[in-house]
Design a protein around this motif. Structure first.
Motif, PDB file in Angstrom:
ATOM      1  N   SER A  26      12.659  14.174  -6.181  1.00 19.49           N
ATOM      2  CA  SER A  26      12.028  15.581  -6.288  1.00 19.49           C
ATOM      3  C   SER A  26      10.669  15.829  -5.594  1.00 19.49           C
ATOM      4  O   SER A  26      10.149  15.467  -5.724  1.00 19.49           O
ATOM      5  CB  SER A  26      12.018  15.859  -7.147  1.00 19.49           C
ATOM      6  OG  SER A  26      10.982  16.745  -8.271  1.00 19.49           O
ATOM      7  N   ARG A  27      11.196  17.324  -5.015  1.00 18.60           N
ATOM      8  CA  ARG A  27       9.320  17.782  -4.415  1.00 18.60           C
ATOM      9  C   ARG A  27       8.682  18.558  -5.596  1.00 18.60           C
ATOM     10  O   ARG A  27       7.719  19.293  -4.614  1.00 18.60           O
ATOM     11  CB  ARG A  27       9.918  18.047  -3.042  1.00 18.60           C
ATOM     12  CG  ARG A  27      10.793  19.359  -3.817  1.00 18.60           C
ATOM     13  CD  ARG A  27      11.212  20.479  -2.232  1.00 18.60           C
ATOM     14  NE  ARG A  27      12.249  21.249  -1.816  1.00 18.60           N
ATOM     15  CZ  ARG A  27      13.830  21.678  -1.202  1.00 18.60           C
ATOM     16  NH1 ARG A  27      13.385  20.375  -0.217  1.00 18.60           N
ATOM     17  NH2 ARG A  27      14.102  22.430  -1.684  1.00 18.60           N
ATOM     18  N   LYS A  28       8.783  18.182  -6.675  1.00 17.86           N
ATOM     19  CA  LYS A  28       7.820  19.399  -7.208  1.00 17.86           C
ATOM     20  C   LYS A  28       6.761  19.140  -7.520  1.00 17.86           C
ATOM     21  O   LYS A  28       6.382  17.484  -7.336  1.00 17.86           O
ATOM     22  CB  LYS A  28       8.934  19.388  -8.475  1.00 17.86           C
ATOM     23  CG  LYS A  28       8.608  20.013  -9.803  1.00 17.86           C
ATOM     24  CD  LYS A  28       9.360  20.021 -11.528  1.00 17.86           C
ATOM     25  CE  LYS A  28       8.676  19.534 -12.267  1.00 17.86           C
ATOM     26  NZ  LYS A  28       9.130  19.228 -13.341  1.00 17.86           N
ATOM     27  N   PRO A  40       4.954  23.090   0.512  1.00 18.10           N
ATOM     28  CA  PRO A  40       6.396  23.207   1.038  1.00 18.10           C
ATOM     29  C   PRO A  40       6.413  22.262   3.096  1.00 18.10           C
ATOM     30  O   PRO A  40       5.280  22.292   3.658  1.00 18.10           O
ATOM     31  CB  PRO A  40       6.268  24.677   1.684  1.00 18.10           C
ATOM     32  CG  PRO A  40       5.475  25.233   0.393  1.00 18.10           C
ATOM     33  CD  PRO A  40       3.907  24.301   0.421  1.00 18.10           C
ATOM     34  N   GLY A  41       7.459  21.738   2.653  1.00 13.38           N
ATOM     35  CA  GLY A  41       7.434  21.097   3.675  1.00 13.38           C
ATOM     36  C   GLY A  41       7.718  19.395   3.513  1.00 13.38           C
ATOM     37  O   GLY A  41       7.611  18.428   4.765  1.00 13.38           O
ATOM     38  N   HIS A  42       6.119  19.014   3.083  1.00 14.57           N
ATOM     39  CA  HIS A  42       6.034  18.523   2.826  1.00 14.57           C
ATOM     40  C   HIS A  42       7.028  17.449   3.082  1.00 14.57           C
ATOM     41  O   HIS A  42       6.661  15.370   2.998  1.00 14.57           O
ATOM     42  CB  HIS A  42       4.771  18.425   2.242  1.00 14.57           C
ATOM     43  CG  HIS A  42       3.379  19.000   2.937  1.00 14.57           C
ATOM     44  ND1 HIS A  42       1.916  17.448   3.051  1.00 14.57           N
ATOM     45  CD2 HIS A  42       3.467  19.936   3.368  1.00 14.57           C
ATOM     46  CE1 HIS A  42       1.328  19.103   3.725  1.00 14.57           C
ATOM     47  NE2 HIS A  42       1.877  19.799   3.763  1.00 14.57           N
ATOM     48  N   HIS A  43       7.606  16.932   1.594  1.00 15.86           N
ATOM     49  CA  HIS A  43       8.645  16.147   0.751  1.00 15.86           C
ATOM     50  C   HIS A  43       9.579  15.346   1.624  1.00 15.86           C
ATOM     51  O   HIS A  43      10.197  14.760   1.734  1.00 15.86           O
ATOM     52  CB  HIS A  43       9.296  16.482  -0.692  1.00 15.86           C
ATOM     53  CG  HIS A  43       9.111  15.556  -1.511  1.00 15.86           C
ATOM     54  ND1 HIS A  43       8.234  14.824  -1.458  1.00 15.86           N
ATOM     55  CD2 HIS A  43      10.197  14.939  -1.837  1.00 15.86           C
ATOM     56  CE1 HIS A  43       8.871  13.952  -2.639  1.00 15.86           C
ATOM     57  NE2 HIS A  43      10.398  13.998  -2.969  1.00 15.86           N
ATOM     58  N   GLU A  44      10.010  16.834   2.354  1.00 15.12           N
ATOM     59  CA  GLU A  44      11.193  15.974   3.341  1.00 15.12           C
ATOM     60  C   GLU A  44      10.783  15.400   4.736  1.00 15.12           C
ATOM     61  O   GLU A  44      11.453  13.592   5.074  1.00 15.12           O
ATOM     62  CB  GLU A  44      11.547  17.254   4.296  1.00 15.12           C
ATOM     63  CG  GLU A  44      12.773  18.180   3.334  1.00 15.12           C
ATOM     64  CD  GLU A  44      11.913  19.187   2.630  1.00 15.12           C
ATOM     65  OE1 GLU A  44      10.304  18.902   2.474  1.00 15.12           O
ATOM     66  OE2 GLU A  44      12.544  19.645   1.123  1.00 15.12           O
ATOM     67  N   ILE A  45       9.095  15.503   5.258  1.00 14.23           N
ATOM     68  CA  ILE A  45       9.103  14.642   5.572  1.00 14.23           C
ATOM     69  C   ILE A  45       8.333  13.094   5.061  1.00 14.23           C
ATOM     70  O   ILE A  45       8.518  12.089   5.909  1.00 14.23           O
ATOM     71  CB  ILE A  45       7.777  14.745   6.551  1.00 14.23           C
ATOM     72  CG1 ILE A  45       7.641  17.053   7.174  1.00 14.23           C
ATOM     73  CG2 ILE A  45       6.556  13.521   7.684  1.00 14.23           C
ATOM     74  CD1 ILE A  45       6.267  17.035   7.673  1.00 14.23           C
ATOM     75  N   LEU A  46       7.743  13.538   4.441  1.00 12.44           N
ATOM     76  CA  LEU A  46       7.679  12.209   3.488  1.00 12.44           C
ATOM     77  C   LEU A  46       8.944  11.185   3.268  1.00 12.44           C
ATOM     78  O   LEU A  46       9.259  10.543   3.789  1.00 12.44           O
ATOM     79  CB  LEU A  46       7.347  12.752   1.677  1.00 12.44           C
ATOM     80  CG  LEU A  46       7.150  11.084   1.088  1.00 12.44           C
ATOM     81  CD1 LEU A  46       4.989  10.819   1.682  1.00 12.44           C
ATOM     82  CD2 LEU A  46       6.116  11.323  -0.233  1.00 12.44           C
ATOM     83  N   LEU A  47      10.234  11.645   2.810  1.00  8.74           N
ATOM     84  CA  LEU A  47      11.549  11.266   2.538  1.00  8.74           C
ATOM     85  C   LEU A  47      11.817  10.667   3.874  1.00  8.74           C
ATOM     86  O   LEU A  47      13.048   9.369   4.009  1.00  8.74           O
ATOM     87  CB  LEU A  47      12.053  11.782   1.727  1.00  8.74           C
ATOM     88  CG  LEU A  47      12.190  12.141   0.039  1.00  8.74           C
ATOM     89  CD1 LEU A  47      13.056  10.479  -0.864  1.00  8.74           C
ATOM     90  CD2 LEU A  47      10.383  12.057  -0.747  1.00  8.74           C
ATOM     91  N   ASP A 103       0.994  -1.450  -0.029  1.00 10.96           N
ATOM     92  CA  ASP A 103      -0.034  -0.249  -0.313  1.00 10.96           C
ATOM     93  C   ASP A 103       0.788   0.864   0.269  1.00 10.96           C
ATOM     94  O   ASP A 103       2.069   1.039   0.243  1.00 10.96           O
ATOM     95  CB  ASP A 103      -0.886   0.024   1.114  1.00 10.96           C
ATOM     96  CG  ASP A 103      -2.090   0.230   0.912  1.00 10.96           C
ATOM     97  OD1 ASP A 103      -2.424   1.766   0.406  1.00 10.96           O
ATOM     98  OD2 ASP A 103      -2.983   1.166   2.617  1.00 10.96           O
ATOM     99  N   VAL A 104       0.494   2.142  -0.015  1.00  7.87           N
ATOM    100  CA  VAL A 104       0.998   3.486   0.341  1.00  7.87           C
ATOM    101  C   VAL A 104       1.271   3.088   1.287  1.00  7.87           C
ATOM    102  O   VAL A 104       0.902   3.336   2.381  1.00  7.87           O
ATOM    103  CB  VAL A 104       0.235   5.034  -0.106  1.00  7.87           C
ATOM    104  CG1 VAL A 104       0.874   6.108   0.453  1.00  7.87           C
ATOM    105  CG2 VAL A 104      -0.918   4.904  -1.639  1.00  7.87           C
ATOM    106  N   GLY A 105       3.031   3.788   1.033  1.00  4.35           N
ATOM    107  CA  GLY A 105       4.185   3.701   2.293  1.00  4.35           C
ATOM    108  C   GLY A 105       3.356   4.347   3.571  1.00  4.35           C
ATOM    109  O   GLY A 105       3.293   3.496   4.882  1.00  4.35           O
ATOM    110  N   ILE A 106       3.382   5.579   3.845  1.00  9.37           N
ATOM    111  CA  ILE A 106       3.171   6.423   4.892  1.00  9.37           C
ATOM    112  C   ILE A 106       2.029   5.932   5.475  1.00  9.37           C
ATOM    113  O   ILE A 106       1.529   5.016   6.854  1.00  9.37           O
ATOM    114  CB  ILE A 106       2.777   8.082   4.658  1.00  9.37           C
ATOM    115  CG1 ILE A 106       3.691   8.355   5.697  1.00  9.37           C
ATOM    116  CG2 ILE A 106       1.799   8.786   4.065  1.00  9.37           C
ATOM    117  CD1 ILE A 106       4.908   9.054   5.470  1.00  9.37           C
TER     118      ILE A 106
END
Ligand code: F6P
Length: 547
Positions: free
Chosen positions: A406-408, A412-419, A377-380
């Motif tokens: 890429s966080r494109k 703002p701030g979401h992609h870092e949390i995800l990765l 499933d979607v990881g998060i």
């Protein structure tokens, strides 16, 4: 060919396994500071970190020996050259030809198939262009706003997965719908949202005989005619994608509106063919070309790269290592981007329908495990659902964590949390947390000796749980093309090692046959002999639907 378990390389792997099975990955990382960069591979838009696996250089060497002893190189060549490797159906397996960007012929029985491939691609391009520009209009001269793909399995999942994954590239006017289930509510739900004058139905079926698809297609046709009244309008609203011209004609779709593909394209490998018409309509011809290009780049890599640097080969062999030596019966796909939400489902069909086999190519029963159960499933979201079992349960389930670098397009701030979650999960699976670490941590937090004694075991993570991290430079048509081809070839590698036919699917036939018989009974037309449970269920159904 000798049975897998009798191969020298397999026996050597078995001995090696006995020596290394208890080694903890923590120690492997401690001993080799360069492991993280050494067990890392990049090709095109994809990066693979395979360092958090229970392997060392010796394991890899022996796995490559196994691949050689199974003639993997020769078998890859045989597939790409159009040999009839689907032996139970006497068919070539040439999904790679559908994305071939080279200028050379690809032959089956001495016939170059590339002109036909290009011809259908051009027909698809012209059609999708016409829909986009409005040159193709509905029967009341309105532009098409909704496209309904009616298909199931390989005639559904690939297009569904890609359209969702690349929805940021989709045409703003078009709404895509996918109907696969014959339950009635799915089709009804879509019909409630669309209008007959502005809707195009794609009836997608390789065989054009699949009961679910044809039932849905007939119902959609009836619904359309209730509004349009005249059968001549069907031509503007129904197109077919199939290998079966006769059946398409019989259904009432003009062959002009049929997009052909061929029996050498397996259903689950068909999104690159006319089965991808929904994708091309939604994304446009340029993006569809990029999708093909991405897959072609992976094909070239698979065909040319030495095994040590070959992404599908590495993933396939490492998978074999867990399935056949560690008894890992399942494998998890965890994409960390919600647009990839259908990827686990798609890979589930791709892998399980391909390698869910129990006899070798020569018909003899295997004495080793084959394809794993694929789920995910979607990881998060999965982290907050089933990851508990992956961290502390008793099963060993290797996992692929898939993310975009890429966080494109993110907030703002979401992609870092995800990765950070992707990297942290892989680290936690690998390292775990020892009893000593837990005790120390609890003691620092002021827990009493008694509390530590009681609670610490529950907070221990054994670790040593394998993962691969697959990073896409960004989610775009090219990277998705490469990603799908990566899994197709990984599955091929495993099929070669297990000496099974990855390209038939006889296992779905029995249920289909029995359903046909039972249908006549539920309709009250015939009676047949069954076991007492099936008889009872048929009676209950009839009773429940007396009126
Ligand atoms: O029942 C399984 C299956 O045969 C798949 O292999 C295939 O993708 C699906 O059914 C749909 O088949 P068709 O495209 O012929 O309707």
């Amino acid at each position: 060919m000798k049975s897998l378990t009798h191969l020298n390389s397999y026996k050597e792997l078995h001995n090696h396994f006995l020596n290394v099975k208890d080694i903890h990955m923590r120690d492997l990382f401690k001993e080799d500071q360069g492991r993280g960069t050494r067990y890392f591979l990049e090709t095109g838009d994809l990066k693979l970190d395979y360092s958090k696996n229970r392997i060392n250089d010796e394991t890899l060497k022996l796995l490559f020996n196994l691949a050689n002893e199974c003639s993997l190189k020769e078998k890859i060549t045989a597939m790409f050259k159009g040999e009839k490797i689907n032996t139970t159906e006497n068919r070539a397996v040439l999904h790679t030809a559908l994305r071939n960007q080279g200028n050379y012929p690809i032959k089956i029985d001495d016939m170059d198939i590339m002109p036909n491939v290009r011809e259908v691609l051009t027909k698809m391009q012209n059609f999708s262009d016409a829909l986009k520009t409005g040159a193709w209009l509905g029967y009341t001269n309105q532009v098409i706003t909704d496209v309904v793909n009616i298909g199931i399995g390989g005639s559904d999942l690939g297009a569904l997965m890609v359209c969702e994954a690349l929805k940021n590239f989709g045409h703003p006017r078009l709404r895509m719908h996918f109907v696969s289930n014959v339950d009635g509510t799915q089709l009804q739900g879509v019909l409630n949202q669309v209008h007959p004058e502005t809707t195009l139905f794609i009836v997608a079926s390789k065989t054009f005989s699949t009961q679910e698809t044809l039932t849905n297609a007939f119902t959609a046709r009836k619904w359309f005619l209730e509004h349009a009244l005249d059968e001549k309008h069907i031509a503007k609203h129904f197109v077919a994608v199939s290998t079966n011209k006769e059946a398409v004609k019989e259904f009432g779709i003009d062959l002009e509106n049929m997009f052909e593909f061929w029996n050498w394209v397996g259903g689950r490998y068909s999104l690159w063919s006319a089965i991808g018409l929904a994708i091309m309509i939604y994304l446009g011809k340029e993006n569809f070309s990029s999708l093909l290009e991405g897959a072609y780049l992976m094909d070239e890599h698979f065909y040319n790269a030495p095994f040590e640097k070959n992404m599908p080969v590495l993933l396939g062999l490492i998978g074999v290592w867990y399935i056949n030596f560690f008894d890992a019966g399942s494998h998890i796909i965890a994409p960390y981007d919600s647009v990839l939400k259908y990827l686990p489902k798609f890979i589930q069909q791709l892998d399980m329908e391909s390698n869910g086999k129990q006899v070798r190519k020569d018909g003899k029963r295997v004495d080793y495990d084959t394809g794993p159960i694929i789920w995910g499933d979607v990881g998060i979201n999965a982290q907050h659902a089933f990851f508990q079992l992956l961290h502390q349960g008793t099963h060993l389930s290797p996992i692929d964590l898939i993310a975009s670098l890429s966080r494109k397009g993110s907030l703002p701030g979401h992609h870092e949390i995800l990765l950070s979650n992707v990297f942290a999960q892989a680290e936690a699976f690998m390292r775990g947390k020892t009893l000593e670490e837990v005790q120390k941590e609890m003691s620092n937090k002021g827990f009493s000796e008694d509390q530590i004694h009681k609670l610490a075991p529950h907070r221990v993570f054994s670790g040593n749980r394998p993962s691969n991290i697959i990073l896409l430079n960004e989610i775009n048509p090219k990277s998705i093309g490469s990603l799908v081809a990566l899994y197709e070839h990984k599955i091929f590698v495993q099929g070669v090692v297990w000496d099974i036919n990855s390209f038939d699917q006889w296992g779905v036939e029995l249920g289909k046959e029995l359903a046909k018989t039972i249908l006549t009974e539920l309709q009250g037309k015939e009676n047949h002999d069954h076991d007492s449970s099936t008889k009872h269920l048929i009676q209950i159904y009839k009773k429940a639907n007396l009126n």
